[in-house]
Design a protein around this motif. Structure first.
Motif, PDB file in Angstrom:
ATOM      1  N   LYS A 164     -16.297   4.573  -2.234  1.00 18.32           N
ATOM      2  CA  LYS A 164     -16.052   4.130  -3.605  1.00 18.32           C
ATOM      3  C   LYS A 164     -14.590   3.736  -3.805  1.00 18.32           C
ATOM      4  N   LYS A 165     -14.377   2.716  -4.639  1.00 15.25           N
ATOM      5  CA  LYS A 165     -13.032   2.280  -4.997  1.00 15.25           C
ATOM      6  C   LYS A 165     -12.906   2.257  -6.515  1.00 15.25           C
ATOM      7  N   TRP A 166     -11.700   2.483  -6.987  1.00 17.48           N
ATOM      8  CA  TRP A 166     -11.439   2.499  -8.420  1.00 17.48           C
ATOM      9  C   TRP A 166     -10.381   1.438  -8.734  1.00 17.48           C
ATOM     10  N   ILE A 167     -10.667   0.553  -9.678  1.00 14.36           N
ATOM     11  CA  ILE A 167      -9.707  -0.467 -10.118  1.00 14.36           C
ATOM     12  C   ILE A 167      -9.091   0.003 -11.431  1.00 14.36           C
ATOM     13  N   THR A 211      -3.143   3.585  -2.527  1.00 16.13           N
ATOM     14  CA  THR A 211      -2.983   2.685  -3.667  1.00 16.13           C
ATOM     15  C   THR A 211      -2.649   1.309  -3.120  1.00 16.13           C
ATOM     16  N   THR A 212      -3.489   0.314  -3.394  1.00 13.85           N
ATOM     17  CA  THR A 212      -3.290  -1.038  -2.886  1.00 13.85           C
ATOM     18  C   THR A 212      -2.967  -1.973  -4.058  1.00 13.85           C
ATOM     19  N   GLN A 227       0.832  -1.199   0.000  1.00 12.68           N
ATOM     20  CA  GLN A 227       0.000   0.000   0.000  1.00 12.68           C
ATOM     21  C   GLN A 227       0.872   1.256   0.000  1.00 12.68           C
ATOM     22  N   LYS A 251      -6.571  -0.252 -14.757  1.00 10.23           N
ATOM     23  CA  LYS A 251      -5.932  -1.167 -15.696  1.00 10.23           C
ATOM     24  C   LYS A 251      -4.705  -0.473 -16.280  1.00 10.23           C
ATOM     25  N   SER A 260      -8.361   4.166  -3.470  1.00 12.11           N
ATOM     26  CA  SER A 260      -9.393   4.588  -2.528  1.00 12.11           C
ATOM     27  C   SER A 260      -9.013   5.946  -1.965  1.00 12.11           C
ATOM     28  N   SER A 294      -2.428  -4.422 -11.799  1.00 12.59           N
ATOM     29  CA  SER A 294      -3.704  -3.828 -11.409  1.00 12.59           C
ATOM     30  C   SER A 294      -3.566  -3.222 -10.019  1.00 12.59           C
ATOM     31  N   VAL A 295      -4.222  -2.087  -9.818  1.00  9.91           N
ATOM     32  CA  VAL A 295      -4.220  -1.465  -8.488  1.00  9.91           C
ATOM     33  C   VAL A 295      -5.629  -1.028  -8.126  1.00  9.91           C
ATOM     34  N   GLU A 296      -5.870  -0.961  -6.839  1.00 15.10           N
ATOM     35  CA  GLU A 296      -7.148  -0.459  -6.327  1.00 15.10           C
ATOM     36  C   GLU A 296      -6.903   0.884  -5.662  1.00 15.10           C
TER      37      GLU A 296
END
Length: 281
Positions: free
Chosen positions: A185-188, A150-151, A142, A190, A179, A175-177
């Motif tokens: 809300k979370k954003w994935i 950023t995870t 993270q 690409k 928040s 790929s990262v998630e």
């Protein structure tokens, strides 16, 4: 201390512990704990070890509940027993974290990470850095920057965010998630996507993570390597005007680029790390 007195003291401690529960929740959780620790009023503890065990259960339970309710993964108010790496030079500083994650730290930037980094792979950043993360499914990586998190598991990305400035995360591989503090809300992302957060507004856009050399002179790539990786490149005179058409990742490993040139033109190469020089022949 008899059992009744012990029970009274434990309940007092339970109610005084600053856990973010309502009174009714505390009472319900106490009754659950009480039923397990004092199953029968007729049963007596055989020795002081039982009292110690009950106290230990209480402490462990309180710690566990406290962590459950306060360990917000998107909170930037994390406490890191920190090691700090700062780049006060005018060129990119390349460092390796204890887990072998590679970091290219830009000038006027710094990162902080926990002492127990092997199991607590959390990094705080001020400035800009490129991360090529070592994969470890058991310990997600993270990066905390301003109000964003950023995870990742294993990937390559850049994070840019100075104090009181917007945060930008560009994903090159994997790929990262994403928040944001106090948002559900979370954003994935690409590869090729960029996350931007500023003025309490988050957005995702595309960016070009590739660099195209279209019928360029080979010497152009030599200049590119020197400017972006800090290695002076020497190629035989007769190859100066050789043309090359190739697409490379803007964050490609230098070794990959050098090997590509070597194979395309059937050249050998030698790398002098001390002089930061690459010689093709």
């Amino acid at each position: 201390m008899d059992e009744k007195k012990l029970e009274e003291e434990l309940k007092k401690l339970w109610n005084e512990t600053p856990i973010p529960h309502s009174d009714s929740e505390k009472e319900a959780s106490w009754e659950q704990f009480q039923s397990k620790t004092f199953p029968s009023k007729k049963q007596k503890f055989g020795s002081w070890r039982h009292y110690a065990a009950a106290a230990a259960i209480l402490i462990f339970t309180l710690i566990g509940v406290g962590l459950y309710f306060t360990n917000d993964p998107i909170s930037n108010n994390i406490e890191i027993v920190e090691n700090t790496i700062e780049n006060t030079t005018s060129i990119i500083k390349i460092v390796a974290l204890p887990d072998s994650t590679k970091v290219e730290l830009s000038p006027n930037s710094k990162i902080m990470y926990a002492t127990n980094f092997a199991v607590n792979r959390k990094v705080e950043i001020s400035g800009e850095a490129y991360f090529k993360v070592k994969k470890d499914k058991k310990h997600p990586f993270q990066v905390f920057c301003n109000e964003t998190t950023t995870t990742v598991l294993g990937t390559a990305f850049t994070v840019k965010g100075y104090p009181k400035k917007e945060v930008a995360v560009e994903l090159y591989e994997g790929s990262v998630e994403m928040s944001v503090k106090n948002q559900d809300k979370k954003w994935i992302l690409k590869p090729g996507e960029k996350f931007i957060y500023g003025n309490e507004i988050a957005s995702v856009t595309e960016f070009n993570r590739f660099l195209d050399f279209d019928n360029e002179k080979l010497s152009t790539i030599s200049t590119y390597i020197e400017s972006n990786y800090g290695y002076k490149v020497t190629i035989p005179q007769e190859y100066y005007n050789q043309r090359i058409t190739v697409r490379i990742n803007k964050k490609e490993d230098l070794k990959t680029i050098v090997q590509l040139i070597s194979e395309m033109y059937n050249l050998n190469f030698e790398v002098n790390e001390k002089l930061k020089q690459i010689t093709f022949q």
